[in-house]
Write an enzyme that holds these catalytic residues in place. Structure first.
Site, PDB file in Angstrom:
ATOM      1  N   HIS A   1      68.509  50.643  16.202  1.00 53.44           N
ATOM      2  CA  HIS A   1      69.481  50.108  17.245  1.00 53.44           C
ATOM      3  C   HIS A   1      68.848  48.362  17.239  1.00 53.44           C
ATOM      4  O   HIS A   1      69.745  47.442  17.410  1.00 53.44           O
ATOM      5  CB  HIS A   1      68.854  50.386  18.843  1.00 53.44           C
ATOM      6  CG  HIS A   1      69.449  51.726  19.144  1.00 53.44           C
ATOM      7  ND1 HIS A   1      70.946  52.013  18.840  1.00 53.44           N
ATOM      8  CD2 HIS A   1      69.124  53.099  19.632  1.00 53.44           C
ATOM      9  CE1 HIS A   1      71.027  53.357  19.153  1.00 53.44           C
ATOM     10  NE2 HIS A   1      70.061  53.930  19.524  1.00 53.44           N
TER      11      HIS A   1
ATOM     12  N   HIS B   1      64.569  55.792  15.155  1.00 50.83           N
ATOM     13  CA  HIS B   1      65.922  55.535  15.784  1.00 50.83           C
ATOM     14  C   HIS B   1      66.125  54.302  16.458  1.00 50.83           C
ATOM     15  O   HIS B   1      67.090  53.618  16.520  1.00 50.83           O
ATOM     16  CB  HIS B   1      65.933  56.908  16.777  1.00 50.83           C
ATOM     17  CG  HIS B   1      67.101  56.836  17.870  1.00 50.83           C
ATOM     18  ND1 HIS B   1      68.055  57.740  17.443  1.00 50.83           N
ATOM     19  CD2 HIS B   1      67.402  56.216  18.742  1.00 50.83           C
ATOM     20  CE1 HIS B   1      69.083  57.448  18.315  1.00 50.83           C
ATOM     21  NE2 HIS B   1      68.701  56.842  19.380  1.00 50.83           N
ATOM     22  N   GLU B   2      65.069  54.064  17.205  1.00 52.50           N
ATOM     23  CA  GLU B   2      65.081  52.678  18.006  1.00 52.50           C
ATOM     24  C   GLU B   2      65.132  51.574  17.181  1.00 52.50           C
ATOM     25  O   GLU B   2      65.664  50.576  17.539  1.00 52.50           O
ATOM     26  CB  GLU B   2      63.929  52.537  18.937  1.00 52.50           C
ATOM     27  CG  GLU B   2      63.772  53.886  20.279  1.00 52.50           C
ATOM     28  CD  GLU B   2      65.070  53.923  20.911  1.00 52.50           C
ATOM     29  OE1 GLU B   2      66.035  53.024  21.207  1.00 52.50           O
ATOM     30  OE2 GLU B   2      65.361  54.854  21.423  1.00 52.50           O
TER      31      GLU B   2
END
Length: 447
Positions: free
Chosen positions: A26, A22-23
């Site tokens: 980003h 997820h990170e």
């Protein structure tokens, strides 16, 4: 204690993987948009390990493994030179900021596809959805479902195994009815309407199938001994693996179920077992033990083989497995959104929510079953994290996306005071959800 450590370890691995992806979503898009990333953290709190990358980003693993974050340069907060202002996140266009934020949830969906692709490439043991017993006066019996029929589709969606059936039923929680397409033993297919108006499904008490009165078909258990436990009454007697118990104290037994009940009804009793061994019969004396108030012998018995075609391996080549991963990820997204909708409308209660403890138990259970089951669990958790982060709640990615959408329409950012107030409300909502889920987890542990 060993099971607790296993569950905690599996939980850390599972959450660590989905949070990292997820990170990274980003991080990767931020770098492509020219944003300077200051910190890439897996976990919150005090860093346990950290190192400086050649790109100037500080990478770290923190003490609390319940999430992570990517901290980007913000020229309105961080002291920066005039040359670095263009690398600030807040200096980027609405479209670029939107792309950076949405990339996190998108990475979760990509991770799910990859996990399911690998699962289908390895191959998952599966069992055809053929009904075993049907409980008397149950929803299944009242609907006309009978033992021996195969479920081929639910609500016009084909099902291959019992996992597909369970997913389809979970999707129907809170609905009035569902439709099973079944194949009779003579090969004839027909649709069966199953009313769910009286369906009282409690995930803490039973499975979706049990709550409907259905049982998975399993071959009969025989009375032939397959295993003798150490330091058990059976090990202290002359019983051997391969012996077939056919009577107790002069009473002929028809099957293992009857034999087991006769043993359970006589704790600590001295009994004479009639067995078959090497083509002959003989009596063996056994001093039964006691376990939880019931008679205890300490054996496991053999099971008859599954009929041909009942067991199979769900396995595909690379392209078909990829298509299957995409399809299953899409189904998981629909399932998660459907459950959220029913939670809002009251069709399901907040008592069905699980928090970190429930996730840890699930991770430990799936990891103990093997890699393919753990991959399936990872996909479910990753999709859930992606969907939840897209909700328009301040503090979550979806809340930021909502502000950017408003900014795009208005032509200027949402006022800081409104954003700050919204973030406080979002924090309150998330805190309340955490308390509720922890309360549910504790209730399940002590019940």
């Amino acid at each position: 204690m060993e099971q607790v450590l296993w569950s905690v370890g599996a939980f850390i691995v599972a959450l660590g993987l989905v949070v990292t992806f997820h990170e990274f979503g980003h991080f990767w898009v931020a770098r492509r948009c020219g944003v300077k990333v200051l910190t890439f953290s897996i976990g919150f709190g005090k860093p346990l390990f950290r190192w400086q990358g050649k790109d100037g980003t500080q990478y770290q693993i923190a003490a609390v493994p319940l999430g992570g974050y990517v901290r980007m340069l913000d020229h309105e907060v961080d002291p920066v030179s005039e040359q670095e202002v263009p690398k600030s996140f807040r200096s980027k266009s609405v479209g670029q900021r939107f792309a950076v934020v949405v990339a996190g949830p998108m990475a979760n969906f990509v991770f799910s596809i990859a996990a399911l692709w690998l699962m289908l490439m390895i191959g998952m043991p599966a069992l055809k959805p053929i009904i075993g017993n049907v409980s008397a006066d149950s929803i299944a019996e009242r609907s006309g479902l009978t033992p021996g029929v195969e479920i081929t589709a639910i609500d016009n969606r084909d099902v291959q195994d019992w996992q597909d059936v369970n997913m389809a039923l979970v999707r129907r929680i809170g609905d009035a009815s569902t439709t099973f397409r079944i194949r009779e033993q003579n090969g004839v297919e027909r649709d069966v309407q199953v009313s769910l108006s009286d369906w009282n499904f409690d995930p803490d008490r039973d499975s979706t199938l049990e709550s409907l009165g259905l049982d998975v078909f399993r071959p009969a258990v025989t009375s032939t001994i397959a295993l003798i436990a150490e330091n058990s009454p059976a090990s202290a007697s002359d019983l051997r693996v391969g012996d077939k118990i056919i009577g107790i104290d002069g009473t002929q037994t028809r099957n293992w179920e009857q034999t087991r009940e006769l043993i359970a009804a006589q704790p600590n009793a001295q009994r004479e077992l009639l067995i078959e061994r090497d083509g002959g019969q003989q009596q063996i004396s056994v001093q039964l033990g006691e376990l939880d108030g019931r008679g205890y012998l300490g054996i496991s018995t053999q099971q008859e083989a599954y009929p041909d075609g009942y067991l199979f391996t769900l396995q595909y080549g690379p392209l078909q497995a990829f298509a299957g991963g995409v399809e299953r990820t899409w189904q998981l997204m629909g399932l998660t959104l459907g459950m959220l909708k029913k939670l809002v409308t009251g069709d399901i209660g907040v008592n069905n929510l699980s928090g970190p403890v429930g996730i840890a138990q699930g991770a430990g259970a799936h990891a103990s079953y093997g890699l393919v089951y753990f991959l399936s669990f990872l996909a479910l958790i990753s999709v859930s994290l992606g969907v939840l982060n897209l909700l328009p709640i301040p503090m979550l990615d979806g809340g930021h996306l909502l502000f950017y959408a408003i900014e795009w329409v208005r032509g200027k950012p949402v006022p800081e005071r409104i954003q700050e107030l919204s973030f406080r409300v979002g924090l309150l909502i998330l805190g309340t959800l955490l308390v509720v889920t922890l309360f549910n987890d504790i209730g399940r542990l002590i019940s």
